[in-house]
Every structure is written in C-alpha cells, then in structure tokens.
Write a protein that holds these residues in place. Structure first.
Motif, PDB file in Angstrom:
ATOM      1  N   ALA A 213       0.839  -1.207   0.000  1.00 45.87           N
ATOM      2  CA  ALA A 213       0.000   0.000   0.000  1.00 45.87           C
ATOM      3  C   ALA A 213       0.869   1.251   0.000  1.00 45.87           C
ATOM      4  CB  ALA A 213      -0.911  -0.013   1.225  1.00 45.87           C
ATOM      5  N   ILE A 214       1.962   1.213   0.776  1.00 47.72           N
ATOM      6  CA  ILE A 214       2.847   2.392   0.840  1.00 47.72           C
ATOM      7  C   ILE A 214       3.557   2.587  -0.494  1.00 47.72           C
ATOM      8  CG2 ILE A 214       4.989   3.263   1.889  1.00 47.72           C
ATOM      9  CD1 ILE A 214       3.804   1.994   4.542  1.00 47.72           C
ATOM     10  N   LYS A 215       4.025   1.485  -1.070  1.00 44.07           N
ATOM     11  CA  LYS A 215       4.710   1.584  -2.373  1.00 44.07           C
ATOM     12  C   LYS A 215       3.749   2.145  -3.420  1.00 44.07           C
ATOM     13  CE  LYS A 215       8.180  -2.089  -2.221  1.00 44.07           C
ATOM     14  NZ  LYS A 215       8.320  -3.499  -2.561  1.00 44.07           N
ATOM     15  N   ALA A 216       2.481   1.672  -3.378  1.00 45.06           N
ATOM     16  CA  ALA A 216       1.493   2.129  -4.360  1.00 45.06           C
ATOM     17  C   ALA A 216       1.223   3.620  -4.176  1.00 45.06           C
ATOM     18  CB  ALA A 216       0.199   1.331  -4.193  1.00 45.06           C
ATOM     19  N   GLN A 217       1.144   4.049  -2.916  1.00 42.52           N
ATOM     20  CA  GLN A 217       0.870   5.459  -2.637  1.00 42.52           C
ATOM     21  C   GLN A 217       2.048   6.328  -3.067  1.00 42.52           C
ATOM     22  OE1 GLN A 217       0.141   6.361   1.470  1.00 42.52           O
ATOM     23  NE2 GLN A 217      -0.350   8.478   1.036  1.00 42.52           N
ATOM     24  N   LYS A 218       3.239   5.739  -2.903  1.00 40.81           N
ATOM     25  CA  LYS A 218       4.457   6.463  -3.227  1.00 40.81           C
ATOM     26  C   LYS A 218       4.562   6.711  -4.732  1.00 40.81           C
ATOM     27  CE  LYS A 218       9.248   5.728  -1.943  1.00 40.81           C
ATOM     28  NZ  LYS A 218      10.122   4.705  -1.394  1.00 40.81           N
ATOM     29  N   GLY A 219       4.118   5.739  -5.510  1.00 42.63           N
ATOM     30  CA  GLY A 219       4.166   5.863  -6.966  1.00 42.63           C
ATOM     31  C   GLY A 219       5.566   6.192  -7.433  1.00 42.63           C
TER      32      GLY A 219
ATOM     33  N   VAL B 113       7.459   9.428   0.863  1.00 43.88           N
ATOM     34  CA  VAL B 113       6.077   9.078   1.174  1.00 43.88           C
ATOM     35  C   VAL B 113       5.449  10.219   1.959  1.00 43.88           C
ATOM     36  CG1 VAL B 113       4.624   7.263   2.146  1.00 43.88           C
ATOM     37  CG2 VAL B 113       7.000   6.795   1.596  1.00 43.88           C
TER      38      VAL B 113
END
Ligand SMILES: Cc1cc2nc3c(=O)[nH]c(=O)nc-3n(C[C@H](O)[C@H](O)[C@H](O)COP(=O)(O)OP(=O)(O)OC[C@H]3O[C@@H](n4cnc5c(N)ncnc54)[C@H](O)[C@@H]3O)c2cc1C
Length: 344
Positions: A329-335, A340
């Motif tokens: 989820a964090i990686k996805a949000q980070k894009g 972050v």
C-alpha cells in the motif's frame, strides 16, 4: 569535603560533542534539558564547543538555549583526543566554576567525562536517563543500575561541579531560535601539538553499524517474526518508508539481527517520529527505549499485548499478512515520487 564553600560555583555547562563541525544530537538534547534545569535553579546555561572551524556551532548553541558559549577553536582540536580536550574542559571548569557539567554518554563523552572528573576531582554519574535538581541545588542523576533492574538516583553532595553523562534520545532539543542572543567567549587551546602524545592517523566510519538514535522512522520487530526471514519483511517496509529496522532483545538474543538494532533498556533509546512495533509484546524493558516516539504503531495478534497501552495506533492481526499488505500500500501510494507523504 563537608563544610566547603561552594557558593562561587554557579550555572550549568553542557559540553557539546561534534565531529567535522556537526554536533551530536545528544548535545542539543542536553542543551534543551540544561535550559529546563537552569531555569529551575534561576541560573545561566553555558555550552563549551571544542574543535576546529566550529564557530558556527557556538552560534547554534545559543540558538538552542545557551546564554554563554566558551569556544575553543584550533587546528589541533580537530579530532577528539582525551588529553587536549580534557585540558580545555578543565581550564574552563576551573575558571568559570559551573555547578553542574553535562555531556552525552557517547564513547567519547564517557571518556572525556571520566578524565575530567578524576582530575577535579568530583563525582560523575554515567549514562543517565533522567535528570533533575532539588531544593538544595543538588543534581538528581538517575540511571538504570544492577543490570538495568532498577533506576538509581545518584547525588554528589560534597563536590563541585556535579557531573553526569546522559543517553541520547531521552531529552528534547529546543527548536532552533535564531532570535536568541548570547555571549561567545573565546578560550585558547591549552596544548601545543608537540605535547600531545596521541595522533589520529585516519578515521574509519563504521558503516555497518546502524545508529538508531538519529532515525526518524524505525520499523522494529520482535520474537513474533519467528526468525531472521521475518526481518526481511520489515526491511522492505522500512525501505518503502525510508526508515531503518529496529528489534526487541528477544530477536537479538535469538541471533536474528545484530545488537546495534536493539531498542530498549540495554539497547538504544530512540525518539523517532514514527515507530512500528511489530510482533513485540511491549515488555517494560523495551518500552522505556521507545515510548517517547511521536507516533507508535503496533501490530500484534494478541489484543492484550501490553504494547497496545503505549501505541497511538494498534492493529490486531497476523503480521505475516499485514506487513506485506502495508508495504504494498505504501509503495502504491508512493508511486513515482521519492518520499512518502506521511501525516505525522
Ligand atoms: C535486564 C533486562 C534488560 C532487558 N533489556 C531489553 C531491551 O533493551 N530491549 C528489549 O526489547 N527487551 C529487553 N529485555 C527483555 C524484555 O523483558 C522482553 O523479554 C523482550 O522485550 C521481549 O521481546 P518480544 O516482545 O520480541 O518477545 P515476546 O515477549 O515473546 O513477544 C512476541 C510478541 O509477538 C506477538 N506475535 C507472535 N506471532 C505473531 C504474528 N504472527 N503476528 C503478530 N504478532 C505476533 C505475540 O503476541 C507477542 O506479543 C530485557 C530484560 C531484562 C531482564
């Protein structure tokens, strides 16, 4: 010596530790705590800055709470060496007579404090985790004792200055305030190079060792990780957040990760912005090392685990499901961005 007159001793002195012109965090934290103690005693707070090309630190010490700074700036003081550094400290202490002298319980701080205290001579309490003063102006220096099983408060009643070293991460540094003003007093170096028996040939950074004290985000794991491979999951989460991995003693004792990652009474005391306690029960010896984190997130499958008493945010569940999901989820949000956005 009973009956000795100590009234000419006044003020609190913080010895600022630096390397390459960068101060150790513990020095600014001690200036913050020193300010509190000085105000309580209605006295002044001073700092001693020793090094080469360190005048910027003298100013910073004022911005961080000092009323006065003794500055000893000289080429031969570039690297820490016990004799020249202790000679500077001894001459400042003898001339300006502070009633309390504090410095960081780092390797060099503990070396320097011991060298000074034996020469004065006076009492020194090492590695304190609490400091206060009483109505008789005595320093109440508290530190874990007897294999960390009890907290001992140690007083130095007959000698001045009262000296202590203190752990990093326990006290709060004051925010930098460039409107603060103070006096900078230049102090001459006390030893020409020819008289100094030690030489620093080279300085090797210990790159392998993690310094948890200075981290803003720590992802810590415990026995619940079940083995060293569990720490690989935490490393991924830490990487996604731009943090480092910490550990409980149980995980360190099991040999899953090295001791420099350990948080707690016999490990590091940390004060990050964000602390994850994953598969950690929250034993008091662990909690004393991390309870001052701004935001504590606990993941544990036992809803009654004591860690939830100190956590700001708690998730009851299996870490092997939750941690990879959180990392994703964090990686996805980070894009594509490099940092972050975490609202702390
Ligand atoms: C003198 C002394 C000094 C000490 N110093 C320290 C110190 O510096 N630092 C320190 O940490 N400890 C220290 N200790 C040890 C301390 O008392 C605890 O034993 C230790 O902190 C326990 O570590 P833990 O929480 O990882 O393990 P445990 O207490 O065994 O907790 C493991 C937790 O993981 C949870 N869990 C298990 N599986 C999962 C899963 N799949 N998903 C989610 N959760 C799960 C369990 O519910 C449990 O709460 C010290 C002890 C002594 C006596």
């Amino acid at each position: 010596m009973p009956g000795r007159e100590w009234s000419d001793y006044e003020g609190i002195l913080i010895v600022v530790e630096q390397r390459g012109g960068v101060a150790k965090k513990v020095s600014w934290q001690l200036l913050g705590e020193g300010r509190r103690l000085a105000d309580k005693l209605h006295t002044h707070l001073s700092a001693l800055v020793i090094g080469s090309n360190v005048s910027a630190l003298a100013k910073e010490a004022i911005y961080r709470g000092a009323d006065k700074v003794y500055l000893c700036d000289s080429k031969e003081l570039e690297n820490y060496r016990t004799r020249p550094y202790s000679k500077v400290c001894l001459s400042v202490i003898r001339e300006y007579k502070p009633e309390i002298v504090l410095m960081g319980a780092t390797y060099t701080g503990r070396d320097l404090a011991g060298a000074i205290a034996t020469h004065l001579p006076t009492g020194l309490t090492a590695d304190c985790t609490q400091l206060d003063v009483d109505e008789n102006r005595l320093l109440l220096a508290s530190r874990p004792a007897f294999s960390e099983k009890m907290l001992a408060t140690i007083l130095c009643k007959q000698y001045k200055p009262q000296m202590a070293t203190a752990r990093s991460g326990v006290f709060l540094a004051l925010p930098l305030d460039p409107t603060r003003t103070g006096e900078i007093i230049s102090v001459s170096p006390q030893m020409p190079e020819e008289e100094i028996v030690t030489q620093v040939l080279d300085f090797l950074e210990q790159t392998e060792r993690v310094s948890l004290e200075d981290q803003e985000i720590i992802v810590a794991g415990g026995r619940g990780l079940g083995g060293p491979e569990g720490f690989a999951l935490l490393q991924e989460l830490a990487d996604a957040l731009g943090g480092v991995v910490g550990a409980s003693r149980a995980a360190v004792d099991a040999g899953w990760i090295s001791h420099d990652h350990q948080v707690g009474q016999t490990g590091s005391t940390v004060r990050p912005k964000l602390y994850f306690a994953i598969g950690i029960s929250g034993a008091v010896q662990h909690v004393v090392g991390m309870q001052n984190a701004d935001m504590i997130v606990a993941i544990n499958r036992d809803a009654n685990a004591p860690i939830f008493k100190v956590a700001h945010l708690g998730i009851v569940g299996d870490l092997f499901t939750l941690v990879p999901a959180l990392t994703e989820a964090i990686k996805a949000q980070k894009g594509n961005s490099t940092s972050v956005p975490i609202a702390l």
